[in-house]
Every structure is written in C-alpha cells, then in structure tokens.
Design a protein around this motif. Sequence first.
Motif, short mmCIF file in Angstrom:
data_model
loop_
_atom_site.label_atom_id
_atom_site.label_comp_id
_atom_site.label_asym_id
_atom_site.label_seq_id
_atom_site.Cartn_x
_atom_site.Cartn_y
_atom_site.Cartn_z
N ARG A 87 0.67 -0.97 -0.05
CA ARG A 87 0.08 -0.63 0.08
C ARG A 87 0.63 1.03 -0.23
O ARG A 87 0.73 2.06 -0.85
N THR A 88 2.22 1.24 0.49
CA THR A 88 3.03 2.82 0.91
C THR A 88 3.32 3.05 -0.55
O THR A 88 2.93 4.01 -1.03
N PRO A 89 4.22 1.83 -1.20
CA PRO A 89 4.53 1.73 -2.52
C PRO A 89 3.46 2.48 -3.51
O PRO A 89 3.94 3.34 -4.67
N LEU A 90 2.96 2.10 -2.95
CA LEU A 90 1.07 2.15 -4.32
C LEU A 90 0.92 3.60 -4.19
O LEU A 90 0.61 4.20 -5.42
N THR A 91 0.97 3.72 -2.93
CA THR A 91 0.51 5.71 -2.94
C THR A 91 1.91 6.84 -3.16
O THR A 91 1.35 7.51 -3.96
N SER A 92 2.35 6.35 -2.94
CA SER A 92 3.70 7.32 -3.72
C SER A 92 3.60 6.87 -5.27
O SER A 92 3.88 7.94 -5.89
N VAL A 93 3.64 5.94 -5.76
CA VAL A 93 3.96 5.62 -6.96
C VAL A 93 2.05 6.72 -7.80
O VAL A 93 2.42 7.63 -8.35
N ASN A 94 1.37 6.09 -6.80
CA ASN A 94 -0.12 7.33 -8.03
C ASN A 94 0.20 8.75 -7.47
O ASN A 94 0.22 9.55 -7.99
N LEU A 95 0.36 9.32 -6.38
CA LEU A 95 1.41 9.87 -5.62
C LEU A 95 1.89 11.03 -7.24
O LEU A 95 2.33 12.34 -7.54
N VAL A 96 3.50 10.09 -7.27
CA VAL A 96 4.50 10.75 -8.58
C VAL A 96 3.76 11.16 -9.75
O VAL A 96 4.25 11.80 -10.16
N PHE A 97 2.98 10.47 -10.09
CA PHE A 97 2.40 10.53 -11.21
C PHE A 97 1.66 11.59 -11.58
O PHE A 97 1.08 11.40 -12.65
N THR A 98 0.74 11.73 -10.45
CA THR A 98 0.00 13.15 -10.32
C THR A 98 0.90 14.27 -10.46
O THR A 98 -0.13 15.06 -11.14
N LEU A 99 2.21 13.72 -9.94
CA LEU A 99 2.64 15.16 -9.64
C LEU A 99 3.30 14.95 -11.48
O LEU A 99 3.77 16.47 -11.34
N LEU A 100 3.31 14.28 -11.53
CA LEU A 100 4.54 14.13 -12.91
C LEU A 100 3.20 14.98 -14.11
O LEU A 100 3.95 15.24 -14.71
N LYS A 101 2.99 14.88 -13.90
CA LYS A 101 0.68 14.55 -14.75
C LYS A 101 1.01 16.65 -15.68
O LYS A 101 0.78 17.17 -16.22
N ASP A 102 1.38 17.24 -13.85
CA ASP A 102 1.31 18.75 -14.09
C ASP A 102 2.37 19.63 -13.94
O ASP A 102 2.31 20.40 -13.20
#
Length: 328
Positions: free
Chosen positions: A125-140
Amino acid sequence: MLRSKEIQRCAAVFIAVTAVFTVLAFCVAPLAGVLVLGFAAAVGVLFWRFTAARYRRLADLAEELDRILHEEDRLLVADAEEGELAILQSQLGKLTTRLREQNDALRREKIYLADSLADIAHQLRTPLTSVNLVFTLLKDEPDPARRRALLREGTALLGQMDWLLTTLLKISRLDAGVIELKREPVPLAALVDTAAEPLRIPLELHDIALNVQLSPDAAWLGDRLWLAEAVRNILKNCMEHTPDGGRIAVECDDNPLFTALTIHDSGPGFDESELPHLFDRFYRGKGGGAGYGIGLALAQSIIARQGGTVTAKNAPEGGAVFVVRFEK
C-alpha cells in the motif's frame, strides 16, 4: 442386527442345517432328535448373544466417533480388552488423533495465509500510494528536470514493489516445497564473492569495507545460487545497519563436525528483545527502517531447506553477528 445381510444369510444356513440334522436324528431315535434340537438351540442362543454384544460395541464405537466429529475436545480412547474390535478401536483412535492434528495444522495455515495476505497488502500500500502521488505530480509538472526526478523516483518505487513480490514468491515456493534444490559442494570463498557482487557499489558509496577471510577448502553442500541468495540477504541487512565508514567482516570456522560462516558488522547491533523475532516475516524491529522485513526470513527459509541453521546475536565488542552453520 437382523437388518444385516450377513446375519440373515448365517441365520438361514443355521436353520437349514439344524432342520436337516434334526430330521435325520429323529429318524434314528426320538431322543437323538431332541438332543440335536436342544444343542442347536443352545448354540443359536450363544451365537445370538455374542453377535448382539459385538453389534452393541460397534454401535457404541460409531456413536463415540459421531461425538468426536461434533466435539473438538473429545478423544477416542481404546479399552484394555483384546480382540479385533479393540484393535479397530485403537486404530480409529490413532486416525482421529491424526485427523485432528491435520485439522489444527490446516487451521493454523489458514490463519497464517490470512495474516500474510494482510501483511502483503500493507507492505504494497505504501509504495503504491507513493507511485500514485508521483504520477499525479508528474502530470502537472512543467519543469523537465523535475519531471525526470519524478520519473526516477517512480521507477525506484516500482523496483521496490517488484523486489518485494519476487521475494515473497520465492518464500512461498520454498514453503510449498516445489523448488528442487541441488546438492553439490559449494566453496565458501566463491559463494561469498557471488553474494557480495551486487552490493559492491552501495558498499563503496557508503565507504563500508568488506573484509573476507575464508579458508580455500571450506565448503557447504547445497544449491549454490540459492545459498548465494541467502548470504546476500544477510550481507544486505548488515550493510543497511552499518554506518558510513564502517566494516563488515566475513570469516569461517571449518572443522570435522561443521562449517560455519560468520558475518559481523560494526553497526549498533540488536535490541535484546528483537533477537527472537529477527527471522520472522515482515518484522522490521522497533525502529522500523526502510526495509520490508522479509530478507532475513527468506535467508532462513533457504538455509533451513538445505539442512543448515542461521542464528543472530550481538558481539561483545559491539555490532551484529550472523552465523550460518552446516553440519558435515
């Protein structure tokens, strides 16, 4: 009892034989006929009572087995009498005990599986949450340098998850016994060199010295690749807990009884309360740390499956000490 076809056939044969011999006896003399009829009646009564007693014992045994099936704490205890039914009762007692043990083992495995799945979900759960956050930031993120940094961070997180799943798969396959391990001489010098190869760059980056002093003749009997995996996980654990500028010493004790590999780091060592749990899966110690708590568990599984033991302790002069030992 009369519903049994064997009893019905036996009774029919007995009556037929008794009738024939009674008629023949009466043909010889009336007294002979009476004696034959009386003897047949006595034999019939004795047979009936003996058979009824056996059926009552069988019924009691069936009732006891039924109670055992519905009451977990009951045990089938054989009586002290001898005979076929006593032997049957004894064997059924052993069978019910064995089935209860297997049932308890299956229950424990189900609990362990449920706990393991919960642990795996928590670890992912922790790395998945971090990956999701990274790609959210990457998009913008408009800055190319920042985007590259986010991509590197996301790639590293995906690599961590891949390592976690791969390690868990290895442990599961070892537990299931589906891996066929080789049995061949494995020189310790070559084994440690293979195990340490992927760690040499991070060791150099953290200025951690790896001092290896092994006898050229020291060897274990096992699977070279899997043993290298186990030793690598122990070395990796030592490296992660050794401060920059520290050292890791690898030595061996080769004698006629056993060959032991000792790995000693210059880190802080273990809290005494942690020692019984170091090889438990997902145990990360009081301080938590960046690891997942499965590297040492995998090492122990590999070593145990090949007949060896691994222990951990604190050195008197400080630091952690791991000892991997194989009997000769």
